[in-house]
Write a protein that holds these residues in place. Structure first.
Motif, PDB file in Angstrom:
ATOM      1  N   ASP A   1     -20.537 -21.501  -4.426  1.00 55.32           N
ATOM      2  CA  ASP A   1     -20.612 -22.206  -5.701  1.00 55.32           C
ATOM      3  C   ASP A   1     -19.270 -22.895  -5.946  1.00 55.32           C
ATOM      4  O   ASP A   1     -18.410 -22.929  -5.070  1.00 55.32           O
ATOM      5  CB  ASP A   1     -20.974 -21.249  -6.851  1.00 55.32           C
TER       6      ASP A   1
ATOM      7  N   THR B   1     -27.329  -8.839  -3.187  1.00 57.45           N
ATOM      8  CA  THR B   1     -26.577  -9.426  -4.297  1.00 57.45           C
ATOM      9  C   THR B   1     -26.424  -8.442  -5.464  1.00 57.45           C
ATOM     10  O   THR B   1     -25.579  -8.651  -6.330  1.00 57.45           O
ATOM     11  CB  THR B   1     -27.276 -10.701  -4.801  1.00 57.45           C
TER      12      THR B   1
ATOM     13  N   SER C   1     -21.860  -7.553 -11.730  1.00 57.34           N
ATOM     14  CA  SER C   1     -21.537  -8.825 -11.079  1.00 57.34           C
ATOM     15  C   SER C   1     -22.777  -9.689 -10.909  1.00 57.34           C
ATOM     16  O   SER C   1     -22.738 -10.906 -11.137  1.00 57.34           O
ATOM     17  CB  SER C   1     -20.889  -8.555  -9.717  1.00 57.34           C
TER      18      SER C   1
ATOM     19  N   GLN D   1     -23.819 -11.096 -14.285  1.00 57.13           N
ATOM     20  CA  GLN D   1     -22.913 -12.148 -14.726  1.00 57.13           C
ATOM     21  C   GLN D   1     -23.145 -13.457 -13.983  1.00 57.13           C
ATOM     22  O   GLN D   1     -22.810 -14.528 -14.487  1.00 57.13           O
ATOM     23  CB  GLN D   1     -21.463 -11.695 -14.539  1.00 57.13           C
ATOM     24  N   GLU D   2     -23.728 -13.363 -12.794  1.00 56.89           N
ATOM     25  CA  GLU D   2     -24.047 -14.575 -12.039  1.00 56.89           C
ATOM     26  C   GLU D   2     -25.398 -15.152 -12.434  1.00 56.89           C
ATOM     27  O   GLU D   2     -25.838 -16.145 -11.858  1.00 56.89           O
ATOM     28  CB  GLU D   2     -24.031 -14.267 -10.544  1.00 56.89           C
TER      29      GLU D   2
END
Length: 731
Positions: A250, A480, A502, A505-506
């Protein structure tokens, strides 16, 4: 035969089509541009650059024959060569025939090296160049008979040493000078060639290298049968997994592009650490993807190319085949990344700095050596075998080639230690095949060996998630949400507060995770895992933030059509209102997506508010947008082209044209006439255009035409000169 052959051109005129094709296939530089006739072809073959390239393709045995001819002089016979090399004359026949086919020598009973080769070999077999003051052969033998006995050990060491020596600081140099074994040559010592040959007993080499040395090695043993194959398949699929992961960059994780091009070394270290592999393995995978055209940049950051998006539709076995073929056919070395080049600048990965001349040819040779000796070969043995095939390549370069094959091949599952794996053997079998055929056969080989994907998980009360085999594509998404505990026959993952936080938050959906686990697990989800996911979701749910790089406005049915496109999910396209949607990709990707849907996209907004506005549906409007305002955003990221066939003229067609030219068809160019005169050693009248537009007439013998320049010798005073061909005219 010897009397009837007067030149290399005469020799080439006796070649049949098959032999000419072997010459042109071995020396493709002779085809560009195609000379007019065999006389011009012979002259081009004697050019110094072309001859030097051809010398680089010789084996140690063929080079020994060339060295012997250089020492013996023009017109030497095969028996003289056999005596100098101390080799059976029958064993030399195949090497002489190959050298004739390569147009490096001509003749039968009297052999002639082409001039460029003879002039370039100033130190054949390590002997010093000939000097006028060198003693004769008889004088050299008499000189050695007078040498004091206590010098015998030193002479034994000098026998096969190079003819140029460092002077040293002891008295040995003075004694060698006094005995006439060596003469002063500037700050060094030189052994006269005649003395050196006498010291070697009239032999050029200690032994004639008729065959490549056996690389040695130990028998391959497996404690559990099949483990090497399983490990190779795992590494091959792991390479694809690593590339899939890094191509999911990203804005924050995408590495930048160095000013001189390439990937920064610090980013390579970071990517390797994130993937949990060594730097060399990460460099190999990235570079193979780059060479395959799957990875490129827009001048600022690295990103996947359109080819990768297309390749993603295929399975991981096909993606591995692309990586393996790009690695096998590329002249780039991943192990060279970070090394200093000739200027002291570190070589950057994913750039031309890691390109090493003829690296692909030497890699292919090493792979064939490994295939011919199915043992666990030592690095030293591979080096020795490769040196026989490429005797003129420096030892340091060969050592790097061997190191590259062992380490880079292991990263792709092609090698295991010093031996080929099953898929490595499959790669060797398709090295000479056309790329589509090689791709299909490699893909099939890995499909047959790889285990079927597993679509179920085992959930543990300790928050572990075990995939008992190779994860299916949908289970790969579990990584992930978790931390990897171990890989191998099974994939073991563990959910932790940090990993779940994490993922949330993505922007990942917690309910999708729990729904996936319910479908894939035969047992209920442990309560501790559900509590962990929901607790982290509540902590982070006060404000929802999602990524968006562009928005789209348009009529409701146009937005719906865009959302229905196959690439919409990958672009992160989401509807916010009936006529508004946002996307996590760049506006240029939305423009391409909309054009593919038959819409008429228009880039709107400034740098702070990138947008795409959709007009009425219509294929004609979409095509107009692609031709007009969308042209700039249609530019693809730069990446090297995939390996492909040579753009040079095919040898068969070239031979047909050469035969027609020999029969008088067509008119030769100025370059062809100069080449023919060079081959015949004939003087011609040259008109040379001076700086004022006038023409100066000079009678000269052309010596060679290379890189657009004519090298000639004036007939009047034998002075050599060089001039641009474009300034030369012929009457």
């Amino acid at each position: 035969m010897a009397d009837s052959l007067r030149s290399l051109a005469d020799s080439l005129r006796r070649f049949d089509d098959k032999r000419l094709e072997r010459l042109l296939s071995a020396r493709p530089d002779l085809l560009h541009p195609l000379p007019h006739g065999l006389g011009a072809l012979a002259a081009r073959a004697t050019g110094s650059l072309s001859a030097r390239r051809a010398l680089g393709s010789l084996t140690a045995a063929e080079l020994a024959v060339v060295d012997a001819l250089a020492v013996l002089g023009d017109g030497a016979s095969p028996p003289q060569i056999a005596a100098l090399l101390d080799a059976p004359i029958a064993s030399l026949a195949v090497h002489l025939e190959h050298l004739r086919t390569l147009a490096l020598l001509w003749g039968e009973d009297e052999l002639h090296l082409v001039r460029a080769v003879r002039e370039g070999l100033r130190s054949p077999a390590g002997l010093a160049p000939v000097h006028a003051e060198d003693p004769s052969a008889d004088e050299a033998r008499a000189l050695l008979e007078r040498v004091p006995a206590d010098l015998a050990p030193a002479l034994g060491r000098l026998r096969w040493a190079p003819g140029r020596l460092e002077a040293g600081t002891g008295d040995l140099a003075d004694r060698l000078l006094a005995a006439g074994i060596a003469v002063a040559d500037g700050s060094a010592l030189r052994i006269p060639r005649s003395v050196h040959l006498a010291l070697r007993g009239g032999r050029l080499l200690e032994s004639f290298p008729q065959d490549p040395p056996d690389p040695g090695g130990a028998e391959i043993r497996e404690r559990i049968p099949g483990t090497r194959t399983a490990g190779a398949v795992e590494r091959a699929l792991d390479a694809v997994r690593v590339l899939d992961g890094v191509l999911g960059w990203d804005d924050e994780t995408a590495p930048g592009v160095l000013r001189r091009g390439g990937l920064p070394q610090r980013d390579l270290r970071r990517l390797a650490a994130d993937a949990g592999i060594e730097e060399v393995a990460a460099a190999t995978i990235l570079q193979s993807g780059w060479l395959a055209g799957l990875l490129g940049h827009d001048g600022e950051t690295w990103a996947p190319t359109a080819d990768w998006a297309e390749l993603w539709q295929h399975g991981p076995e096909h993606r591995w085949a692309e990586l393996a073929l790009a690695w096998a056919h590329g002249d780039h070395l991943a192990v060279a990344a970070g090394e200093a080049d000739a200027t002291g600048t570190p070589r950057a990965l994913l750039s031309e700095a890691t390109r090493i001349d003829q690296a692909a040819a030497r890699r292919a040779r090493l792979l064939r050596i490994l295939a011919a000796h199915p043992r666990d070969l030592p690095e030293q043995g591979l080096h020795a075998a490769l040196a026989w095939w490429h005797p003129l390549v420096p030892a340091r370069t060969l050592a790097r080639d061997v190191r590259a094959v062992l380490h880079e091949g292991a990263a792709l599952g092609v090698l295991d230690g010093g031996a080929l794996t099953v898929i490595g053997e499959a790669l060797v079998e398709v090295l000479e095949a056309d790329l589509p055929v090689a791709d299909a056969r490699l893909t099939s080989a890995l499909v047959d060996l790889a285990p079927a994907p597993v679509d179920e998980v085992l959930l543990g009360a300790d928050l572990t998630i075990v995939v008992p085999g190779r994860p299916s594509p949908r289970l790969a998404a579990l990584e992930t949400w978790t931390e990897v505990v171990s890989r191998g026959g099974a994939l073991t993952l563990r959910a932790t507060p940090a990993s779940v936080r994490s993922a949330l938050q993505e922007g990942r959906d917690a309910e999708e995770l729990l729904g996936l686990l319910r479908e894939a697990s035969r047992t209920p989800i442990p309560q501790a895992l559900e509590y962990l996911v929901h607790d982290e979701q509540r902590r982070l749910g006060q404000v929802h933030v999602g990524p968006a790089r562009a928005y789209v406005t348009g009529e409701e049915d146009a937005i719906a059509l865009l959302l229905a496109q196959p690439g919409a999910a990958g672009a992160g396209l989401q509807r916010l209102a009936p006529t508004v949607a946002i996307a996590a990709c760049e506006p240029r990707m939305l423009l391409r997506l909309a054009a593919a849907a038959g819409l008429s996209p228009l880039a709107d907004g400034d740098a702070g508010a990138p947008a795409v506005r959709l007009g009425a549906r219509g294929a004609a409007d979409g095509a107009a947008a692609r031709r007009g305002g969308g042209e700039a955003v249609e530019q693809l990221v730069r990446a090297p082209a995939a390996p492909g066939p040579s753009a040079l003229l095919e040898p068969a067609e070239a031979i047909a044209r050469l035969r027609r030219a020999e029969s008088g068809e067509g008119a030769p160019s100025t370059v062809d006439l100069l080449l023919e005169a060079s081959a015949a050693g004939r003087s011609v009248s040259l008109g040379i255009v001076d700086g004022r537009g006038g023409i100066e007439r000079v009678d000269a013998v052309p010596l060679g035409v290379e890189d657009g320049r004519l090298r000639a010798r004036a007939s009047a005073d034998d002075e050599e000169f060089t001039v641009l061909v474009q300034r030369v005219t012929l009457d």
